[in-house]
Design a protein around this motif. Structure first.
Motif, PDB file in Angstrom:
ATOM      1  N   THR A 139       0.860  -1.176   0.000  1.00 61.03           N
ATOM      2  CA  THR A 139       0.000   0.000   0.000  1.00 61.03           C
ATOM      3  C   THR A 139       0.900   1.230   0.000  1.00 61.03           C
ATOM      4  O   THR A 139       1.722   1.405   0.904  1.00 61.03           O
ATOM      5  CB  THR A 139      -0.927   0.006   1.222  1.00 61.03           C
ATOM      6  OG1 THR A 139      -1.765  -1.156   1.185  1.00 61.03           O
ATOM      7  CG2 THR A 139      -1.792   1.257   1.246  1.00 61.03           C
ATOM      8  N   ARG A 140       0.759   2.044  -1.022  1.00 62.93           N
ATOM      9  CA  ARG A 140       1.614   3.227  -1.173  1.00 62.93           C
ATOM     10  C   ARG A 140       0.774   4.483  -0.938  1.00 62.93           C
ATOM     11  O   ARG A 140      -0.386   4.562  -1.365  1.00 62.93           O
ATOM     12  CB  ARG A 140       2.212   3.254  -2.581  1.00 62.93           C
ATOM     13  CG  ARG A 140       3.337   4.269  -2.767  1.00 62.93           C
ATOM     14  CD  ARG A 140       3.807   4.292  -4.215  1.00 62.93           C
ATOM     15  NE  ARG A 140       4.281   3.000  -4.661  1.00 62.93           N
ATOM     16  CZ  ARG A 140       5.521   2.550  -4.502  1.00 62.93           C
ATOM     17  NH1 ARG A 140       6.406   3.304  -3.890  1.00 62.93           N
ATOM     18  NH2 ARG A 140       5.865   1.368  -4.958  1.00 62.93           N
ATOM     19  N   PHE A 141       1.389   5.463  -0.263  1.00 60.53           N
ATOM     20  CA  PHE A 141       0.669   6.709   0.012  1.00 60.53           C
ATOM     21  C   PHE A 141       1.563   7.904  -0.281  1.00 60.53           C
ATOM     22  O   PHE A 141       2.793   7.827  -0.205  1.00 60.53           O
ATOM     23  CB  PHE A 141       0.163   6.747   1.460  1.00 60.53           C
ATOM     24  CG  PHE A 141       1.216   6.526   2.513  1.00 60.53           C
ATOM     25  CD1 PHE A 141       1.813   7.596   3.169  1.00 60.53           C
ATOM     26  CD2 PHE A 141       1.605   5.246   2.874  1.00 60.53           C
ATOM     27  CE1 PHE A 141       2.790   7.398   4.145  1.00 60.53           C
ATOM     28  CE2 PHE A 141       2.568   5.038   3.857  1.00 60.53           C
ATOM     29  CZ  PHE A 141       3.163   6.105   4.498  1.00 60.53           C
ATOM     30  N   ALA A 142       0.937   9.018  -0.646  1.00 66.06           N
ATOM     31  CA  ALA A 142       1.630  10.287  -0.903  1.00 66.06           C
ATOM     32  C   ALA A 142       0.611  11.401  -0.766  1.00 66.06           C
ATOM     33  O   ALA A 142      -0.594  11.189  -0.945  1.00 66.06           O
ATOM     34  CB  ALA A 142       2.250  10.304  -2.291  1.00 66.06           C
ATOM     35  N   GLU A 156      -5.354   0.930   7.646  1.00 65.90           N
ATOM     36  CA  GLU A 156      -5.506   1.436   9.007  1.00 65.90           C
ATOM     37  C   GLU A 156      -4.183   1.986   9.527  1.00 65.90           C
ATOM     38  O   GLU A 156      -4.137   3.015  10.207  1.00 65.90           O
ATOM     39  CB  GLU A 156      -6.018   0.316   9.920  1.00 65.90           C
ATOM     40  CG  GLU A 156      -6.367   0.768  11.332  1.00 65.90           C
ATOM     41  CD  GLU A 156      -7.492   1.789  11.368  1.00 65.90           C
ATOM     42  OE1 GLU A 156      -7.458   2.663  12.273  1.00 65.90           O
ATOM     43  OE2 GLU A 156      -8.387   1.744  10.493  1.00 65.90           O
ATOM     44  N   GLY A 157      -3.069   1.289   9.191  1.00 68.25           N
ATOM     45  CA  GLY A 157      -1.762   1.799   9.571  1.00 68.25           C
ATOM     46  C   GLY A 157      -1.453   3.118   8.895  1.00 68.25           C
ATOM     47  O   GLY A 157      -0.923   4.044   9.525  1.00 68.25           O
ATOM     48  N   VAL A 158      -1.775   3.219   7.626  1.00 67.72           N
ATOM     49  CA  VAL A 158      -1.537   4.467   6.890  1.00 67.72           C
ATOM     50  C   VAL A 158      -2.385   5.597   7.473  1.00 67.72           C
ATOM     51  O   VAL A 158      -1.933   6.748   7.570  1.00 67.72           O
ATOM     52  CB  VAL A 158      -1.821   4.275   5.394  1.00 67.72           C
ATOM     53  CG1 VAL A 158      -1.730   5.608   4.655  1.00 67.72           C
ATOM     54  CG2 VAL A 158      -0.859   3.272   4.784  1.00 67.72           C
ATOM     55  N   HIS A 179      -2.657   6.078  -2.654  1.00 64.65           N
ATOM     56  CA  HIS A 179      -2.857   6.208  -4.093  1.00 64.65           C
ATOM     57  C   HIS A 179      -2.565   4.911  -4.849  1.00 64.65           C
ATOM     58  O   HIS A 179      -2.776   4.856  -6.065  1.00 64.65           O
ATOM     59  CB  HIS A 179      -1.977   7.335  -4.664  1.00 64.65           C
ATOM     60  CG  HIS A 179      -0.509   7.059  -4.605  1.00 64.65           C
ATOM     61  ND1 HIS A 179       0.182   6.500  -5.656  1.00 64.65           N
ATOM     62  CD2 HIS A 179       0.395   7.274  -3.624  1.00 64.65           C
ATOM     63  CE1 HIS A 179       1.456   6.373  -5.314  1.00 64.65           C
ATOM     64  NE2 HIS A 179       1.615   6.842  -4.100  1.00 64.65           N
ATOM     65  N   GLN A 180      -2.129   3.867  -4.137  1.00 61.78           N
ATOM     66  CA  GLN A 180      -1.858   2.619  -4.842  1.00 61.78           C
ATOM     67  C   GLN A 180      -1.938   1.452  -3.865  1.00 61.78           C
ATOM     68  O   GLN A 180      -1.445   1.527  -2.730  1.00 61.78           O
ATOM     69  CB  GLN A 180      -0.461   2.655  -5.477  1.00 61.78           C
ATOM     70  CG  GLN A 180      -0.131   1.430  -6.323  1.00 61.78           C
ATOM     71  CD  GLN A 180       1.281   1.487  -6.874  1.00 61.78           C
ATOM     72  OE1 GLN A 180       2.215   1.789  -6.153  1.00 61.78           O
ATOM     73  NE2 GLN A 180       1.443   1.209  -8.152  1.00 61.78           N
ATOM     74  N   ASN A 181      -2.568   0.393  -4.317  1.00 64.91           N
ATOM     75  CA  ASN A 181      -2.569  -0.856  -3.558  1.00 64.91           C
ATOM     76  C   ASN A 181      -2.408  -1.994  -4.560  1.00 64.91           C
ATOM     77  O   ASN A 181      -3.206  -2.132  -5.491  1.00 64.91           O
ATOM     78  CB  ASN A 181      -3.871  -1.027  -2.771  1.00 64.91           C
ATOM     79  CG  ASN A 181      -3.801  -2.224  -1.835  1.00 64.91           C
ATOM     80  OD1 ASN A 181      -3.150  -2.165  -0.801  1.00 64.91           O
ATOM     81  ND2 ASN A 181      -4.441  -3.313  -2.196  1.00 64.91           N
ATOM     82  N   THR A 196       3.219  16.942   5.293  1.00 71.62           N
ATOM     83  CA  THR A 196       2.749  16.056   4.226  1.00 71.62           C
ATOM     84  C   THR A 196       3.569  14.771   4.285  1.00 71.62           C
ATOM     85  O   THR A 196       4.795  14.819   4.403  1.00 71.62           O
ATOM     86  CB  THR A 196       2.938  16.718   2.849  1.00 71.62           C
ATOM     87  OG1 THR A 196       2.229  17.954   2.833  1.00 71.62           O
ATOM     88  CG2 THR A 196       2.407  15.810   1.750  1.00 71.62           C
ATOM     89  N   THR A 197       2.901  13.633   4.191  1.00 71.78           N
ATOM     90  CA  THR A 197       3.608  12.367   4.321  1.00 71.78           C
ATOM     91  C   THR A 197       3.495  11.517   3.062  1.00 71.78           C
ATOM     92  O   THR A 197       2.519  11.627   2.302  1.00 71.78           O
ATOM     93  CB  THR A 197       3.096  11.570   5.536  1.00 71.78           C
ATOM     94  OG1 THR A 197       3.940  10.435   5.742  1.00 71.78           O
ATOM     95  CG2 THR A 197       1.669  11.076   5.322  1.00 71.78           C
ATOM     96  N   ALA A 198       4.508  10.693   2.859  1.00 71.88           N
ATOM     97  CA  ALA A 198       4.532   9.736   1.761  1.00 71.88           C
ATOM     98  C   ALA A 198       5.295   8.503   2.230  1.00 71.88           C
ATOM     99  O   ALA A 198       6.146   8.577   3.122  1.00 71.88           O
ATOM    100  CB  ALA A 198       5.207  10.334   0.522  1.00 71.88           C
TER     101      ALA A 198
END
Length: 472
Positions: free
Chosen positions: A35-38, A141-143, A43-45, A156-158
């Motif tokens: 699971t990617r976040f920005a 949930e972790g994100v 924005h991606q799983n 801002t986190t990524a």
């Protein structure tokens, strides 16, 4: 996920199809999800499951390998045909040994009576059901917790939150069959401010050992505390490297702890084995069974990895060996300058040009460990470094490296962190660096971006050389 019994059935089918003198099959693969976040949002799983059969056949000293991820009869017939046809047109390899049997693989180097190599105990289980059962919802949930920290601090986190369940196995025509499964969870977080950033990363076979909220708070604090960075001049400083920074820079020397590297004369240890190269407080082992390590307990030929002492009180004791490399070294002109020469269970899958490498690095604890806070308190003027990146080798024999700091670099004065500073480019020799370590913390499992995971301490180092200042 593919089981050992299923793999054994595939191997039996391959053996019946093959006419080779010897057959070896490596199994690898499993399940991987990320699971990617920005910009404070997912924005991606993605998720993947794949299993690979890697077949090596041997005809009179000629060998070659072919791969497939299809296990029907026709696909196995094709991979056998590919491996055998490739093997038959190879030049004979006079150094190629017969595949090991179970006794050799289990007891290889077991007679290692030297203090630098002891029989390795069985590694602890590295497969955890709660990690294998991680769902996209659990990662999300972790994100959510990570993003909550970022929003709380106007950052801002990524980053990524990944999980995996994997296997490695080997079967050969002399009765060897070894199998290993493990799980993994990993979180990497970058927190971004207007003119600063902070970073944290951790992984473990057991997801219970990873706390996304705690990692996020540390990354956020680094971003906040390094805001409005000052520019201080380049030069030699007392430097406190956090474990991730230690890992990423020292990782560049372990390709050299290889018998093949000595034979090829591409190791900085050539002519230096048995000499004092580092400080008295540097002792390093390769230990696949260490409780903080992960990975497979056997090498690319199925031989059990031994616990090997690489450095003891600053003295380089030995390098690691694959089976064939050890035999070559015993016949070489370097045999009297190579330290103990025995196969240690560190070979890569054959055929390869690299030979072997220690991949379970553990720095031994020191007598009087210090926390990072204690290192800071005893520093009159220095730099605290969270992590390093873009590291490249400048001088292979002196192990001179260049690279840059990032994601949390701080100026320390009079025993306190004063402010964030603009990042530096470093030019530093690992030999010089590991000869000038003034203090170390308890070793911990650390993750970075430039090297593989290790069990390393934080280090306080004098006269660390920064050559340039960046504009960020």
């Amino acid at each position: 996920m593919l089981s050992k019994d299923q793999a054994g059935d595939i191997f039996d089918r391959i053996r019946k199809l093959s006419t080779a003198d010897e057959v070896e099959v490596l199994f690898s693969g499993g399940k991987f999800a990320l699971t990617r976040f920005a910009n404070n949002t997912i924005h991606q799983n993605v998720a993947e499951e794949n299993h690979i059969v890697s077949l090596r056949t041997v005809f009179g000293g000629r060998t070659a390998r072919a791969f497939t991820n299809k296990f029907d009869d026709e696909s196995l017939r094709q991979v056998v045909r590919s491996s055998e046809s490739l093997a038959k047109v190879q030049h004979p390899d006079s150094d190629l040994l017969p595949v090991p049997d179970s006794q050799e693989a289990a007891a290889n180097a077991g007679g290692g009576s030297r203090a630098t190599m002891v029989r390795t105990p069985l590694a602890p289980s590295r497969h955890f059901q709660q990690t294998a059962a991680i769902t996209p919802e659990l990662r999300a949930e972790g994100v959510k917790k990570i993003v909550g920290v970022a929003k709380k601090h106007n950052l801002t986190t990524a980053g990524v939150f990944s999980s995996a369940e994997s296997l490695e196995g080997i079967f050969n025509s002399r009765g060897l069959s070894n199998w290993h499964t493990q799980t993994s969870a990993e979180i990497s977080i970058t927190m971004l401010g207007a003119d600063s950033s902070g970073w944290q990363k951790a992984n473990s076979p057991d997801v219970a050992n990873i706390d996304p909220l705690a990692l996020a708070e540390v990354a956020a604090r680094k971003a906040l505390d390094s805001s409005r960075p000052r520019e201080i001049p380049a030069g030699k400083y007392t430097v406190i490297l956090e474990p991730a920074a230690v890992l990423d820079i020292v990782g560049f020397m372990f390709w050299d702890y290889s018998g093949m590297a000595i034979l090829d004369q591409r190791s900085f240890l050539s002519g230096r084995i048995g000499t004092k190269l580092f400080g008295d407080n540097i002792t390093i082992w390769d230990d696949a069974a260490h409780p903080l390590q992960t990975g497979c307990p056997f090498d690319g030929e199925g031989v059990q990895r031994q616990r090997v002492g690489l450095v003891e009180n600053g003295v380089v004791k030995r390098v690691v060996y694959a089976r064939a490399t050890a035999e070559r070294m015993k016949r070489s002109e370097y045999q009297d300058k190579a330290g103990p020469i025995e196969a240690t269970g560190h070979g890569f899958a054959l055929p390869n040009e690299m030979g072997e490498m220690p991949q379970n690095i553990v720095f031994a604890p020191v007598r009087d460990p210090q926390t990072i806070e204690q290192m800071i308190a005893s520093t009159e003027r220095g730099v605290l470094v969270t992590r390093l990146w873009y590291i490249r080798e400048v001088d292979p024999y002196e192990k001179m490296l260049t690279g840059m700091t990032r994601d949390g670099t701080f100026y320390v004065e009079n025993g306190r962190v004063q402010c964030g500073v603009r990042n530096f480019r470093l030019n530093e020799s690992l030999i010089h660096m590991l000869s000038n370590v003034e203090a170390m913390s308890e070793p911990v499992r650390a993750s970075g971006e430039e090297s593989f995971d290790m069990v390393v301490p934080a280090m306080k180092i004098r006269d660390f050389n920064f050559t340039e200042v960046t504009k960020f």
